[in-house]
Design an enzyme around this catalytic site. Sequence first.
Site, PDB file in Angstrom:
ATOM      1  N   GLU A 442       0.883  -1.438  -0.092  1.00 40.04           N
ATOM      2  CA  GLU A 442      -0.078  -0.012   0.005  1.00 40.04           C
ATOM      3  C   GLU A 442       0.844   1.152  -0.009  1.00 40.04           C
ATOM      4  OE1 GLU A 442      -2.594   0.127   3.387  1.00 40.04           O
ATOM      5  OE2 GLU A 442      -4.216  -1.350   2.395  1.00 40.04           O
ATOM      6  N   GLU A 529      -6.455  -7.240  -0.603  1.00 40.85           N
ATOM      7  CA  GLU A 529      -6.518  -6.864   0.785  1.00 40.85           C
ATOM      8  C   GLU A 529      -8.054  -6.335   0.915  1.00 40.85           C
ATOM      9  OE1 GLU A 529      -3.436  -5.499   3.304  1.00 40.85           O
ATOM     10  OE2 GLU A 529      -4.797  -4.121   4.363  1.00 40.85           O
TER      11      GLU A 529
END
Length: 603
Positions: A442, A529
Amino acid sequence: MNEEEKNEQNIQQNTELNPSPSDAPAAEQNNNTGSNMPQESQYQQVPPAPAGPQAPQVAYEPKRAGKGAYIAIAILAAAVVFLLGVLIAWKMGGNDNDKSASTESSKTEEEKKTSTTAEVTEASTDKDTEATEKETEKETEKETEKDTEKTTEKSEISSDVPTVTRPAVYATVSDGSSWQSGSGYVVQYNVDIHNMKTSSIKGWEVRIPGFEDAETGDHWSAEIEMDGDVLVATAVDYNTTIDAKGSTGFGVQVEFKDEAASKKVRKDEAEVYINGKKCDETIEVPTAANVEKKRVVEPDAGTAYESHGALSVDGTDLVDKNGKLYQLKGVSTHGLAWFPDYVNPEAFKTFRDDWGANLIRLAMYTGEGGGYCTDGDKDALKELIDKGVEYASELGMYVIIDWHILSDNNPKTNQDEAILFFDEMSKKYADYGNVLYEICNEPNGGTKWSDIKEYAEAVIDVIRKNSPDSVIIVGTPTWSQDVDEAAKDPLEYSNIMYTLHFYAATHKDNLRDKLKKAREDGLAIFISEFSICDASGNGGIDYSSANEWFQLIEDFGLSYAAWNISNKDETSALIRSDCTKTSGWNDDELSETGLWLKNTMKR
């Protein structure tokens, strides 16, 4: 007497002869006025009886009449009587005719009145019926709205989706850090209050028992006091209202005489009060996504890998060895350094056999405490990855090796370490067709796509030397949300997918629209995710948004991995915080998120 008075008198006379029906409703009589009345009087005037002819005049003669005269007088008298009789009979006959005519006229007018009344009544009834129908419709709409609200309280649950009963408002208590303080032992508690209702609540209070011989210290976002062994937390002005499907929280530090005393706190018995009244309301929540299935998936003859082999990317889709769309669906570990016990073959087998998973994601943090690029044990972390890959491979599952950047923000921060790591991993697993590489979890902190792309090109080149055809997953800006930026300037490699992460209670239509647009622009997206709570990994569950996400996943056949395999005391953890088992969990040992995901994957 003028004409109006005559008419008035005649009407009165006729009314006496032909009165209106006594049982006619007053309202009905009152309605026969105004425009419904005929222009002429309703009652026909009765003509006066005609006068009969005058009797002939006989001259008086004083002299005595003779016998003949008397006879003539008698005859004349008889004639007069006869004539009078005829006249009387004629008069009575005329009056009967007049009465008959009047009666017929009156009957006709009464019929007109009745007809008119019926029409008026019918029209009035129609209007009343119409009004009643409209009122009924309004009431029905109101009832429907109420029913809809009740249905919404059940989180828009379809009849074929299993449900469980949960508190409508509840508090979760988790331990934060703890430390020795002189002769005492201090624990910091973090408490979240969740409102699962479809309406807001105001004026909350939380009571947590088990604080024997304890003293409260620093606290925030609540007023704190002790009531015996019960810690009582009361809302402050800025968080007293909790929105529908929302949450808020507070923290408090408590000093105990020793660590053993802190273990007596009964966190699972925390109670929420609203305006002084205990909140006992419950709701039905779904234990699976409520989506319309768009694809028929045939069961595999063997394991997932045996049936589908090495995967590749075709346009926007992940496809199997036969070139058919194939969906990976599975779960992600939490940080390997923090929850290593869940990397075991029995746990992976539980996910495969009981949940229907075909994918495990191994999340190795890089920048946090215990991370690969900070103070973590590199060898121990790589050993966990090796075990994870081997366990998944033995079970015929696919596995993602995840370089889990987060606090390090920009993947270029530890680019050199990443190149060395992925060079080693791609050499080691070059012949493992079930291994995928996620090279930057991320990117955040203002990291631009141009930086990510530059980093990705350096790492991909290394992987491609060792594993030319493996699928590589690349993160996108803003915690892997800005897939639209990547779509404008994609990487020029084959078998590349781009990461999109969502947390259903935070990320909604805006991010779903980005996903759709990026696919339209030709980007292959992997949801490596997600969870159904908010972006903190905690907070309340948004079932409605979760359904919308999974409908999108179903529509496009997107692959996904749910966060996270742990018993951490947070909403996104799949295992209940009071469960210490590391495999073979039954439904009662799963968190609300875990139960929902399990049933969703199996459907």
